[in-house]
Design a protein around this motif. Structure first.
Motif, PDB file in Angstrom:
ATOM      1  N   LYS A 204      43.237  36.675  42.318  1.00  0.00           N
ATOM      2  CA  LYS A 204      42.009  36.096  42.023  1.00  0.00           C
ATOM      3  C   LYS A 204      41.011  36.424  42.908  1.00  0.00           C
ATOM      4  CE  LYS A 204      44.518  31.499  40.475  1.00  0.00           C
ATOM      5  NZ  LYS A 204      44.553  30.283  40.597  1.00  0.00           N
ATOM      6  N   TYR A 214      36.382  33.183  41.636  1.00  0.00           N
ATOM      7  CA  TYR A 214      36.580  32.703  40.014  1.00  0.00           C
ATOM      8  C   TYR A 214      36.672  31.291  40.092  1.00  0.00           C
ATOM      9  CZ  TYR A 214      37.856  37.728  38.827  1.00  0.00           C
ATOM     10  OH  TYR A 214      37.953  38.969  38.739  1.00  0.00           O
ATOM     11  N   GLU A 220      33.151  34.658  37.331  1.00  0.00           N
ATOM     12  CA  GLU A 220      32.621  34.846  38.696  1.00  0.00           C
ATOM     13  C   GLU A 220      31.700  33.895  39.136  1.00  0.00           C
ATOM     14  OE1 GLU A 220      32.821  37.709  36.518  1.00  0.00           O
ATOM     15  OE2 GLU A 220      33.747  39.286  37.161  1.00  0.00           O
TER      16      GLU A 220
END
Length: 271
Positions: A204, A214, A220
């Motif tokens: 992640k 994330y 994002e």
């Protein structure tokens, strides 16, 4: 020394000693690599590095490396290509490596203008597994998993070998052990598979300085400041000057590179 890890490609354990903990401003003074090979054997290399800046006394008192020790050693730029070749084709592993050692190493390679792509590398952080299963530090992990005291702690080689042994012991100890996830479902987090270990400890990561992250949808988002929690693509679209501000600001080269990748991807309509 041999290992029990099931590997698809070599797994390079490494540890850094540095002038400090600021990824942007501090520099490496020692790096040790223990490379686990597919045939069960290992290779190791340790490099002392002239950081090009004075080593603060408080740092020297921790790792025992002083200006005098490295004054005749090569700079990182001098041996960056050699190191990149040694790590070529390897996945990477360490202890707290995804938060410090990997970002610091990536930043040094970027400063040296040496290509070091981590996109196709699996990243395994033994500390993440340890803190999930037995929250403590490396010395305690070594004692807990290996039954030995960590001698010469904060020596890059000693810490690297200890991390190597800890991960091997973790894989063996937690084989078949299940815990509950955030939904209350049982699952087996630690498996003898580098892909699974990467997904557990590093899947992640957007940028290593954690300026972006994330969200629950895998998008994002900005992870600090006034736009915290907002999608990066939305911020860049609504406030174009934000990109220039970050590119000129006190952010790591890795963060700037990732921000640029997101901007270019959005511009060309790629996911």
């Amino acid at each position: 020394m041999a290992h029990n890890l099931k590997l698809r490609k070599p797994l390079a354990f490494f540890d850094l000693e540095t002038t400090g903990v600021n990824i942007q401003k501090d520099r490496i003074v020692e790096i040790s690599v223990v490379k686990a090979l597919l045939n069960g054997e290992i290779e190791s290399k340790t490099f002392l590095v002239n950081p090009g800046v004075p080593i603060p006394l408080e740092s020297s008192l921790i790792h025992g490396i002083y200006d005098e020790d490295v004054k005749d050693c090569p700079t990182f730029k001098n041996f960056a290509k050699t190191l990149a070749q040694f790590l070529q084709g390897c996945d990477l592993a360490g202890f707290n490596s995804n938060r410090f050692d990997v970002p610091m190493l990536v930043e040094e390679f970027l400063r040296a203008d040496v290509e070091f792509d981590i996109k196709n590398r699996r990243l395994v952080d033994a500390q993440r597994i340890f803190h999930m299963m037995e929250p403590r530090n490396l010395a305690a992990a070594y004692k807990f998993y290996c039954g030995k005291d960590l001698e010469n702690a904060h020596s890059a080689h000693a810490d690297t070998v200890a991390t190597f042994e800890v991960l091997c012991a973790q894989v063996e100890r937690y084989a078949g052990v299940k815990i509950k996830n955030d939904k209350g479902e049982l699952y087996e987090p630690v498996q003898n598979d580098v892909e699974a270990l990467h997904n557990l400890t590093a899947a992640k990561i957007v940028d290593f300085a954690n300026r972006m992250a994330y969200n629950s949808k895998g998008e994002e988002v900005i992870n600090f400041g006034k736009h915290n929690g907002k999608r990066v693509v939305d911020v860049l679209a609504q406030e174009p000057s934000y990109y220039d501000w970050m590119m000129k600001g006190d952010f790591t080269l890795d963060t700037k590179r990732k921000l640029t990748e997101i901007k270019m991807r959005a511009a060309f309509g790629k996911k």
